[in-house]
Design a protein around this motif. Structure first.
Motif, short mmCIF file in Angstrom:
data_model
loop_
_atom_site.label_atom_id
_atom_site.label_comp_id
_atom_site.label_asym_id
_atom_site.label_seq_id
_atom_site.Cartn_x
_atom_site.Cartn_y
_atom_site.Cartn_z
N ALA A 163 0.84 -1.20 0.00
CA ALA A 163 0.00 0.00 0.00
C ALA A 163 0.87 1.25 0.00
O ALA A 163 0.55 2.24 -0.67
N LEU A 164 1.97 1.23 0.74
CA LEU A 164 2.88 2.37 0.75
C LEU A 164 3.51 2.56 -0.61
O LEU A 164 3.60 3.69 -1.11
N ARG A 165 3.94 1.48 -1.22
CA ARG A 165 4.58 1.60 -2.53
C ARG A 165 3.59 2.09 -3.59
O ARG A 165 3.96 2.89 -4.47
N ARG A 166 2.34 1.67 -3.49
CA ARG A 166 1.32 2.20 -4.41
C ARG A 166 1.10 3.68 -4.17
O ARG A 166 0.92 4.47 -5.11
N ALA A 167 1.09 4.07 -2.88
CA ALA A 167 0.88 5.48 -2.55
C ALA A 167 2.02 6.34 -3.08
O ALA A 167 1.80 7.45 -3.58
N VAL A 168 3.25 5.85 -2.95
CA VAL A 168 4.41 6.59 -3.45
C VAL A 168 4.35 6.68 -4.98
O VAL A 168 4.61 7.75 -5.57
N GLN A 169 3.99 5.59 -5.64
CA GLN A 169 3.85 5.62 -7.10
C GLN A 169 2.86 6.70 -7.52
O GLN A 169 3.13 7.48 -8.45
N ARG A 170 1.72 6.75 -6.83
CA ARG A 170 0.67 7.71 -7.17
C ARG A 170 1.11 9.15 -6.86
O ARG A 170 0.96 10.05 -7.70
N ALA A 171 1.68 9.37 -5.67
CA ALA A 171 2.03 10.73 -5.25
C ALA A 171 3.17 11.31 -6.07
O ALA A 171 3.20 12.52 -6.33
N TYR A 172 4.11 10.44 -6.47
CA TYR A 172 5.30 10.93 -7.17
C TYR A 172 5.19 10.75 -8.68
O TYR A 172 6.15 11.03 -9.41
N GLY A 173 4.03 10.28 -9.15
CA GLY A 173 3.81 10.15 -10.58
C GLY A 173 4.74 9.17 -11.25
O GLY A 173 5.19 9.41 -12.38
N LEU A 174 5.03 8.05 -10.60
CA LEU A 174 5.94 7.06 -11.15
C LEU A 174 5.20 6.14 -12.10
O LEU A 174 4.01 5.87 -11.96
N GLY A 175 5.93 5.59 -13.08
CA GLY A 175 5.32 4.70 -14.05
C GLY A 175 5.01 3.33 -13.49
O GLY A 175 4.19 2.59 -14.06
#
Length: 230
Positions: A163-175
């Motif tokens: 869940a944290l990694r998904r949140a970071v992907q979303r917040a930081y606009g990662l692919g």
């Protein structure tokens, strides 16, 4: 009431513009407010909560906690009660056989006096992780959640938390979801307040419309999870 997180918030706002946006977007955010929805927990209870939550949604974890309270007279079981009850009673609450075994091993450590609230309070994060991960079924995700939830340690990051990694992907606009190493690199500027940064990112993951908010998988990666049959 004084804001215990005021200095940490100010630090994170200056350290990372993404976190600054999350903080500014949630001016009334209380990092520990969600815990009011849980039963009152000591160290054993907090570890019980973390173990139950392995590979489960928050909704499912709370449901099992409620069933456990029902089986133990309206309260979460104490260590000796877990040992006296036997694994079958724990499984009736919805725990798998593996998680029941892990809880009983943990309960034995508490009942024998090897673990206690006081012992954890005086131990370092590294000492706690070494002691707890020696128990089969307890891995770093479980321990780091415990450090944040029960001990209020300021600089903890559960890098294996999906869940944290998904949140970071979303917040930081990662692919794609960041690897553990990438997450650690992103989080490096957050030191020594990584726990608060994690709380903000979790809060962003539970915004309406996200998978987490809809009761999706709550967290740990599969290698710490519980794949054994119920």
């Amino acid at each position: 009431m004084a804001d215990q997180f005021a200095d940490a918030r100010a630090y994170l706002r200056h350290a990372d513009p993404v976190l600054a946006s999350l903080i500014d977007a949630n001016p009334d955010f209380e990092p520990r407010a969600w815990m009011r929805e849980l039963p009152k927990m000591d160290a054993f209870g907090a570890l019980l909560f973390q173990i139950i939550g392995q590979q489960l949604s928050v909704r499912s974890t709370r449901a099992i906690l409620a069933r456990l309270e029902g089986l133990f007279g309206g309260h979460l079981p104490e260590p000796q009660e877990v040992l006296d009850a036997g694994p079958e009673r724990l499984q009736r609450a919805g725990l798998s056989r593996r998680k029941a075994e892990t809880l009983r091993t943990l309960a034995g450590r508490f009942a024998a006096g090897e673990f206690s609230d006081e012992m954890f309070q005086r131990s370092s994060d590294e000492e706690i992780e070494a002691a707890l991960t020696a128990i089969p079924g307890i891995g770093p995700w479980t321990v780091r959640g415990f450090l944040i939830i029960d001990l209020d340690r300021a600089d903890v990051i559960p890098v294996g938390d999906l869940a944290l990694r998904r949140a970071v992907q979303r917040a930081y606009g990662l692919g794609q979801q960041p690897s553990e190493q990438q997450l650690l690199q992103i989080a490096e500027p957050w030191r020594p307040h990584r726990s608060l940064a994690v709380m903000y990112l979790f809060a962003s993951a539970f915004e309406p419309g996200t998978e987490a908010a809809e009761g999706g998988p709550a967290t740990p990666e599969a290698r710490e999870g519980d794949a054994s049959p119920r």
